[in-house]
Design an enzyme around this catalytic site. Structure first.
Site, mmCIF file in Angstrom:
data_model
loop_
_atom_site.group_PDB
_atom_site.id
_atom_site.type_symbol
_atom_site.label_atom_id
_atom_site.label_comp_id
_atom_site.label_asym_id
_atom_site.label_seq_id
_atom_site.Cartn_x
_atom_site.Cartn_y
_atom_site.Cartn_z
ATOM 1 N N GLN A 1 47.131 32.324 47.550
ATOM 2 C CA GLN A 1 48.509 32.667 47.141
ATOM 3 C C GLN A 1 49.404 32.809 48.370
ATOM 4 O O GLN A 1 50.569 32.400 48.355
ATOM 5 C CB GLN A 1 48.536 33.988 46.359
ATOM 6 C CG GLN A 1 47.823 33.961 45.027
ATOM 7 C CD GLN A 1 48.458 33.006 44.037
ATOM 8 O OE1 GLN A 1 49.640 32.689 44.116
ATOM 9 N NE2 GLN A 1 47.672 32.516 43.106
ATOM 10 N N TYR B 1 40.624 35.693 41.182
ATOM 11 C CA TYR B 1 40.909 34.551 40.293
ATOM 12 C C TYR B 1 42.411 34.247 40.237
ATOM 13 O O TYR B 1 43.216 35.018 40.742
ATOM 14 C CB TYR B 1 40.276 34.706 38.908
ATOM 15 C CG TYR B 1 40.586 35.901 38.031
ATOM 16 C CD1 TYR B 1 41.686 36.708 38.206
ATOM 17 C CD2 TYR B 1 39.729 36.194 36.968
ATOM 18 C CE1 TYR B 1 41.940 37.781 37.365
ATOM 19 C CE2 TYR B 1 39.972 37.273 36.121
ATOM 20 C CZ TYR B 1 41.080 38.054 36.335
ATOM 21 O OH TYR B 1 41.336 39.099 35.501
ATOM 22 N N GLU B 2 42.710 33.089 39.661
ATOM 23 C CA GLU B 2 44.108 32.596 39.662
ATOM 24 C C GLU B 2 44.618 32.375 41.076
ATOM 25 O O GLU B 2 45.796 32.622 41.366
ATOM 26 C CB GLU B 2 45.037 33.570 38.943
ATOM 27 C CG GLU B 2 44.860 33.626 37.459
ATOM 28 C CD GLU B 2 44.669 32.259 36.884
ATOM 29 O OE1 GLU B 2 45.351 31.315 37.336
ATOM 30 O OE2 GLU B 2 43.817 32.112 36.010
ATOM 31 N N GLY B 3 43.742 31.907 41.948
ATOM 32 C CA GLY B 3 44.123 31.707 43.345
ATOM 33 C C GLY B 3 43.913 33.007 44.089
ATOM 34 O O GLY B 3 44.560 34.014 43.783
#
Ligand SMILES: Cc1cc2nc3c(=O)[nH]c(=O)nc-3n(C[C@H](O)[C@H](O)[C@H](O)COP(=O)(O)OP(=O)(O)OC[C@H]3O[C@@H](n4cnc5c(N)ncnc54)[C@H](O)[C@@H]3O)c2cc1C
Length: 598
Positions: free
Chosen positions: A445, A438-440
Site C-alpha cells: 500500500q 491482506y488487501e495489499g
C-alpha cells in the site's frame, strides 16, 4: 466484551462533520435519501450488531470453522445471524436498484459495516466479500451475467469471493498461473489452485460465486496477461436456479492466528466452468473494482480494532483498582484508585480513542468520495476519483497499523488479564493482525501511495488534497482558539510537499529511494490526514461550545480535548518519519545479504 455502537460519535462524523444531508442532495441519484431513513437504518444496524453479532464473536473464535470432506461448517449461530443480516436488507443496501438493490449510498454501507465489523469481524467478512463481488459484476459483467448472478447475490442467497492469491503469488499477481482454456461454447475451463480465499467455502448460502484471476493460453507474461472469470460453485440453470456442481472444490481450510470464524479456503479448480468477465488480459484492471471496495472495507477493520480496544480498555480502566494517583488519592474510600487516574493508562486509552474517532472520520470521508465516484458526474466525479485514489492506500495501511497498535494497548490496559482469552482483548490483537497483510500489505500500500499515486501523478493527487488543507487553514488562521491546530497543520501540509519533492530527487539518484521511503511516507501522510480531520472536528466542536447553550457540552469538549491529545502526543511522530526519510536508503541497503548473520 459486549460491543456498544458509538452512535453519538457516528452521528457526529456522518452528519455534523461530513454533512451527509447536503452531500446526498448534491448528487441527484441520492437526493431522496433523508436523515430519518439514514438514522433508522443506523439504529437497526446498531441493535443487530450489539445484540446478535457481538455475542457470537467469542464463539466464532473458540469454535472456529470446521472442515469436513470439502464442506465447511461455520461456528454455531453464524448461519442464523447471516440470515438475519439478509432479512434486514443489508446486502442490498448500496447495490443497484435494477437488480433488487436499494440504491443507497456506499458511504451509508460503510457506516453500517463499521458497526457490524466491530461487533464480529469474522462474520462480517462473509457478506463483506460479496459486496466486492457484486460491484465487480455490476461494473464489468455482461447483461446476461448481471441477470444470472446479481439478484441472488443482492438478497444474500448467494455469496461471493475474491480469488487472486496462489501459493507462490500474493503481492505479485503477475506470477498467477491458474489457467483458463477457451471452449467452443464460449465458456472456459479453469485449472489451478487458489489459496487463502476468504469465505471460499461455507454453509451459509446456496451458491458461492467466485471471481477468479486466471491466464489464457496465449496471454502475455506478467500483469498484462491476466483475465477475470466468474466461476460459480454450482452452475446456474436457464431458469436461474442452482444446477449441477461445478469443478471447484475446497481442499482444506487454514489454521490461523485469528478470524477463526471466517473460513480461509484452499480452492482447487479442476476443469471448472468459468465465464470471462471484462476484456481478455485486462482482468487485473477489472479486479481493482473489487480491490478498492475491499481496501476501504479493510481500512474499516483498522478503525474497528481501535474502537474495540478503546471500549474494552475504558470499561476496565474505570473498574480496575491499582495504586494511588501520584497527585493524591482520587477515590480515597476505595482500597486503591481505578487505573484510569494514571497518565500512562490514559495515554493508551486516548491513543486508541484518537485513532478510532479519527479513523472513523477518514473512512466516512472516503465513503463520501466513493458516493460521488459512483453517481456524480463530470469534474466532481473526476475529482472524487482522484481523492479516493490518494486516500485509499493511506486509510488501508495507516488505519490497520494504528488499529493493531490500539489492539495491543487494549491488552496492556488489562495487564495480565489482557493476555487471557475471556476478556476479548487478545482476540482483538489476533483478529486484527491480518488487516495489515491482506488487501495489499502495508508495504505494498505504501509503494502504491508514494510510487503510483503521488510520484506517478507528478504530485497532482497530493496537490488536490494539499489545496483542501491549505484552504481550510487560511479560512481559520485568524481564529485564536483554532491556532493550536491550524499552525501545526499548515506547517505539516507544506512539509508534505517538500518531503515529496526531496524523495523525488533521491529517486533520481537511486531507484531504491522510493521503496526506502514508502512506509515512513505512508505513516507521515496518515498522521497529516488525520490531523486535518481532527482539526475540522475540533472546529465544529468549538463552534458548538461557543455559540450554543448546548446540553452536550461534555461531548463537544471531549472532542476538542481528544484533538488536543492527537496534536500534542501523536502528531509529533511525523518528525521521526521526516528524519528517517531524509537519512536516505543507504542504511537499509549498504549491508550485503551475506552480512546479515554469521
Ligand atoms: C486470512 C487471510 C485471508 C485472505 N483472504 C484472501 C482472499 O479472500 N482472496 C485472495 O486472493 N487472497 C487473500 N489472502 C491473501 C493475501 O492477500 C496475501 O497473503 C497478501 O496479499 C500477501 O501476499 P503473500 O502472502 O504472498 O506475501 P508476499 O507477497 O510473499 O510478501 C511477503 C513480504 O514481502 C513484502 N513485499 C513483497 N513485495 C514487496 C515489495 N515490492 N516491496 C516491499 N515489500 C514487499 C510484503 O509486504 C510481505 O511483508 C488472504 C490471506 C490471509 C492470511
Amino acid at each position: 466484551m459486549q460491543y456498544k455502537a458509538p452512535m453519538r460519535d457516528i452521528q457526529f462524523v456522518y452528519h455534523e462533520l461530513l454533512k451527509s444531508e447536503e452531500h446526498f442532495k448534491s448528487i441527484p441519484a441520492y437526493a431522496h435519501v433523508g436523515r430519518e431513513d439514514v438514522d433508522s437504518l443506523l439504529e437497526m444496524a446498531a441493535s443487530f450488531s450489539e445484540n446478535e453479532l457481538s455475542p457470537l464473536n467469542r464463539v466464532g473464535d473458540e469454535v472456529g470453522c470446521k472442515y469436513d470432506n470439502g464442506n465447511v461448517i461455520t461456528p454455531p449461530g453464524f448461519k442464523e445471524a447471516y440470515k438475519q443480516y439478509c432479512e434486514l436488507g443489508f446486502p442490498a443496501l448500496s447495490a443497484e436498484e435494477e437488480f433488487g438493490g436499494l440504491g443507497m449510498p456506499f458511504s451509508l454501507s460503510t457506516v453500517i459495516n463499521e458497526m457490524v465489523g466491530t461487533a464480529n469481524w469474522s462474520l462480517s467478512m462473509y457478506p463483506g466479500l460479496s459486496h466486492g463481488a457484486i460491484a465487480t459484476v455490476e461494473h464489468h459483467g455482461t447483461d446476461e451475467q448481471k441477470r444470472t448472478y446479481l439478484e441472488k447475490m443482492v438478497t444474500g442467497e448467494w455469496s461471493g469471493t475474491m480469488c487472486l492469491t496462489e501459493s507462490h503469488a500474493g503481492s505479485d499477481l503477475g506470477l498467477v498461473r491458474t489457467k483458463a482454456e477457451p471452449q467452443e461454447d464460449g465458456t472456459y475451463k479453469i485449472n489451478g489452485e487458489k489459496i487463502f480465499i476468504s469465505a471460499g467455502e461455507h454453509d451459509m448460502t446456496d451458491n458461492i460465486i467466485h471471481i477468479v484471476l486466471a491466464r489464457l493460453p496465449d496471454a502475455p507474461k506478467g500483469t498484462k496477461g491476466i483475465s477475470l472469470f466468474i466461476v460459480p460453485k454450482f452452475l446456474v440453470k436457464e431458469d436461474g436456479s442452482v444446477g449441477e456442481r461445478n469443478g471447484v472444490k475446497c481442499g482444506s481450510i487454514e489454521h490461523k492466528m485469528g478470524i477463526h470464524g471466517n473460513s480461509t479456503a484452499v480452492l482447487n479448480f479442476d476443469g471448472a466452468t468459468g465465464y470471462l468477465i471484462g476484456p481478455k488480459n485486462r482482468g487485473l484492471n477489472c479486479m481493482f473494482t473489487f480491490m478498492n471496495v475491499a481496501r476501504i472495507g479493510t481500512a474499516v477493520q483498522g478503525l474497528s480494532a481501535s474502537e474495540y480496544a478503546f471500549q474494552g480498555g475504558l470499561t476496565y480502566a474505570k473498574d480496575r483498582l491499582a495504586m494511588r494517583s501520584l497527585s493524591g488519592a482520587k477515590e480515597p474510600e476505595k482500597s486503591a484508585d481505578p487505573i484510569i487516574v494514571h497518565p500512562a493508562v490514559r495515554n493508551m486509552l486516548l491513543t486508541s480513542k484518537a485513532f478510532a474517532e479519527g479513523g472513523r472520520a477518514l473512512v466516512y470521508y472516503l465513503g463520501m468520495f466513493a458516493d460521488s465516484v459512483a453517481k456524480a458526474e463530470g469534474e466532481e466525479q473526476k475529482f472524487a476519483d482522484e481523492m479516493l485514489s490518494l486516500l485509499t492506500p493511506i486509510a488501508k495501511a495507516f488505519l490497520t497499523e494504528t488499529g493493531y497498535e490500539s489492539a495491543n494497548h487494549g491488552v496492556q490496559i488489562y495487564g495480565g488479564h489482557g493476555f487471557i482469552s475471556e476478556w476479548g482483548m487478545e482476540q482483538n490483537v489476533r483478529d486484527t493482525r491480518i488487516s495489515c497483510l491482506y488487501e495489499g500489505t502495508t508495504e505494498i500500500q505504501s509503494l502504491d501511495l508514494l510510487g503510483r499515486k503521488v510520484l506517478g501523478s507528478q504530485g497532482k493527487l497530493l496537490r488536490n488534497f494539499s489545496k483542501i488543507i491549505h484552504k481550510f487553514c487560511k479560512e481559520h488562521e485568524e481564529n485564536d482558539e483554532m491556532g493550536q491546530f491550524i499552525r501545526p497543520l499548515a506547517k505539516l501540509n507544506k512539509q508534505w510537499g517538500d518531503l515529496t519533492a526531496r524523495i523525488g530527487m533521491q529517486a533520481m539518484q537511486n531507484p531504491d529511494a522510493v521503496g526506502g521511503a514508502a512506509v515512513d511516507y505512508m505513516y507521515f501522510s496518515g498522521y497529516v490526514t488525520l490531523a486535518y480531520l481532527w482539526a475540522r472536528m475540533a472546529l465544529i466542536a468549538q463552534t458548538e461550545l461557543n455559540a450554543y447553550e448546548t446540553t452536550e457540552r461534555d461531548f463537544y469538549d471531549a472532542k476538542v480535548k481528544t484533538a488536543q491529545f492527537f496534536f500534542a502526543k501523536l502528531l509529533p511522530r511525523t518528525e521521526t518519519y521526516i528524519k528517517r526519510i531524509d537519512s536516505g536508503v543507504e542504511p537499509f541497503m549498504s549491508m550485503k545479504v551475506e552480512q546479515f548473520a554469521f
